[in-house]
Design an enzyme around this catalytic site. Structure first.
Site, PDB file in Angstrom:
ATOM      1  N   HIS A  47     -10.280   9.307   8.855  1.00 45.92           N
ATOM      2  CA  HIS A  47     -10.451   9.292  10.388  1.00 45.92           C
ATOM      3  C   HIS A  47      -8.870   9.342  11.174  1.00 45.92           C
ATOM      4  O   HIS A  47      -8.809  10.134  12.079  1.00 45.92           O
ATOM      5  CB  HIS A  47     -11.257   8.056  10.920  1.00 45.92           C
ATOM      6  CG  HIS A  47     -12.499   7.997  10.424  1.00 45.92           C
ATOM      7  ND1 HIS A  47     -13.233   6.754  10.420  1.00 45.92           N
ATOM      8  CD2 HIS A  47     -13.493   8.915   9.928  1.00 45.92           C
ATOM      9  CE1 HIS A  47     -14.462   6.919   9.877  1.00 45.92           C
ATOM     10  NE2 HIS A  47     -14.492   8.181   9.514  1.00 45.92           N
ATOM     11  N   PHE A 294     -15.155   4.268   3.998  1.00 44.46           N
ATOM     12  CA  PHE A 294     -13.623   4.296   3.756  1.00 44.46           C
ATOM     13  C   PHE A 294     -13.103   4.993   4.758  1.00 44.46           C
ATOM     14  O   PHE A 294     -11.980   5.850   4.235  1.00 44.46           O
ATOM     15  CB  PHE A 294     -13.331   4.957   2.272  1.00 44.46           C
ATOM     16  CG  PHE A 294     -14.319   4.487   1.005  1.00 44.46           C
ATOM     17  CD1 PHE A 294     -14.158   3.237   0.697  1.00 44.46           C
ATOM     18  CD2 PHE A 294     -15.269   5.352   0.579  1.00 44.46           C
ATOM     19  CE1 PHE A 294     -14.971   2.532  -0.315  1.00 44.46           C
ATOM     20  CE2 PHE A 294     -15.971   4.685  -0.650  1.00 44.46           C
ATOM     21  CZ  PHE A 294     -16.016   3.512  -0.646  1.00 44.46           C
ATOM     22  N   CYS A 295     -13.379   4.794   6.011  1.00 50.52           N
ATOM     23  CA  CYS A 295     -12.958   5.404   7.168  1.00 50.52           C
ATOM     24  C   CYS A 295     -12.799   7.132   6.956  1.00 50.52           C
ATOM     25  O   CYS A 295     -11.912   7.700   7.499  1.00 50.52           O
ATOM     26  CB  CYS A 295     -11.395   5.204   7.505  1.00 50.52           C
ATOM     27  SG  CYS A 295     -11.339   3.388   7.747  1.00 50.52           S
ATOM     28  N   ALA A 296     -14.165   7.473   6.312  1.00 47.01           N
ATOM     29  CA  ALA A 296     -14.021   9.114   6.305  1.00 47.01           C
ATOM     30  C   ALA A 296     -15.421   9.273   6.142  1.00 47.01           C
ATOM     31  O   ALA A 296     -16.236   9.799   5.319  1.00 47.01           O
ATOM     32  CB  ALA A 296     -13.532   9.350   4.862  1.00 47.01           C
TER      33      ALA A 296
END
Length: 391
Positions: A47, A294-296
């Site tokens: 992100h 995982f911020c994705a």
């Protein structure tokens, strides 16, 4: 600068908190024009290499192959279609979800052919592989690079944006204050030169020194030795994981490809949710493993092949405060300190979970999605305490 293969005569190193802050700074300081206002990025980005661009430019996400690699054919088509409108290609050096390493020097050469620049998110790549920005006259050179100290075994709170000095010598810094100026009067200000112009306030001097110390240690070990050790662990882990029933590995699970990727392996149980499996590994086996997206988020949804309608329903649940159905993976990742014994312990624990050999009765928290054993309460005073102030 030396660690990244940068040239001090054309590059500057701006210190900040982490990669995220570095990318945000570049997004606010990059000289977009009326003609060139497009940023090309990919569907595999963290992100931090996606969201900062959305507020300053038109962002186009290049599609991925089913297994999660950058679709370079689509990348080429996108460059060709928007060539004179593209200002920047912002791409990750390596995915923090699957460990795929992008052909970033090849992408850089293609980017420069259309008159654009390239920024490389190296938060995941730099601790595991040698990074070389290459000389500025090399068509495959990297224009901007961001790294985080805590990924390189230094303390939290320091990172760096390395970029072309000419970009930062003009314009007002995104954060102003002490340290950014040469002179200030009541009606005028003269900004100082890079990198100080973009390092407002008192610097994290201790963090910078710790960062440099960690880099020196990595250079002493040798990044080639780090990569070789990691490839050995990755191949061994893939071999053992492939022997487990009830486990799905995402990304590239081919053992022979271990040297061409990072030691980041996303997987799931067919029977247990990633929330529950991660909790059991932590509480009962003492194994710390990441789980989730995982911020994705877009990348994970792509890898899981979740239909758009299902994705919208999950978004609705999350907005209502329920994360119990949040999709995600378990992720095993290796550092230079890991050994094959660590992998054996993980595989044994996964086998026990698959067989139902765990003792806790786990309760899921709806707001976070996380599980914890029923009745478990941490006593933080067993680990640390803050003395009462006398006074």
């Amino acid at each position: 600068l030396n660690f990244a293969g940068a040239d001090p005569s054309v590059h500057t190193c701006i210190f900040g908190k982490n990669t995220t802050e570095g990318i945000n700074k570049l997004a606010r300081r990059f000289p977009f024009t009326d003609q060139r206002r497009i940023v090309i990025t990919s569907g595999m980005e963290h992100h931090s290499n996606d969201l900062p661009w959305r507020s300053v430019a038109e962002v186009i996400h290049v599609g991925l192959t089913p297994e999660g690699k950058l679709d370079e054919e689509i990348f080429d088509e996108t460059l060709d279609r928007y060539s004179n409108q593209i200002a920047l290609v912002a791409i990750t050096g390596a995915s923090n979800v699957t460990g795929y390493i992008n052909p970033y020097h090849r992408l850089a050469e293609k980017t420069h052919k259309i008159g654009a620049k390239i920024a490389l998110d190296c938060a995941q790549l730099a601790p595991h592989r040698k990074v070389d920005m290459l000389p500025i006259d090399d068509p495959a050179h990297i224009d901007f690079l961001t790294i985080s100290a805590h990924k390189l075994y230094a303390p939290f709170g320091t990172g760096a944006l390395i970029g072309l000095t000419e970009i930062f010598k003009d314009g007002e810094p995104d954060q102003t204050g002490g340290g950014t100026v040469d002179i200030v009067t009541l009606d005028d200000v003269i900004w100082t030169i890079p990198p100080e112009r973009d390092e407002a306030g008192s610097p994290n001097t201790i963090g910078a020194v710790a960062f440099a110390t960690a880099i020196h240690q990595l250079e002493k070990i040798g990044m080639d030795a780090v990569a070789a050790h990691e490839a050995k662990l990755t191949a061994y882990a893939l071999e053992r994981l492939n022997q487990l029933d009830g486990i799905n590995i995402f990304g590239d699970s081919k053992i022979e490809q271990a040297q061409k990727r990072l030691g980041v392996i996303p997987f799931n149980f067919k029977e247990y949710s990633h929330f529950l499996a991660a909790a059991i590994l932590g509480y009962e086996f003492g194994i710390g493993i990441r789980n989730g997206c995982f911020c994705a988020h877009p990348y994970v949804l792509h890898l899981l092949d979740i239909p758009h309608e299902t994705s919208r329903e999950i978004q609705h649940q999350i907005k209502s405060g329920n994360r119990t159905e949040m999709p995600g993976f378990l992720r095993a990742s290796f550092g230079l300190y890991n050994t094959t014994d660590d992998i054996d312990q993980l595989i044994d624990a996964l086998g026990s979970i698959q067989s139902g050999n765990f003792v806790g009765h786990y309760i899921q928290d709806h707001a976070s999605g996380d599980y914890s054993p029923e009745g478990w309460e941490p006593n933080f005073e067993d680990y640390f305490s803050i003395p009462e102030m006398i006074g």
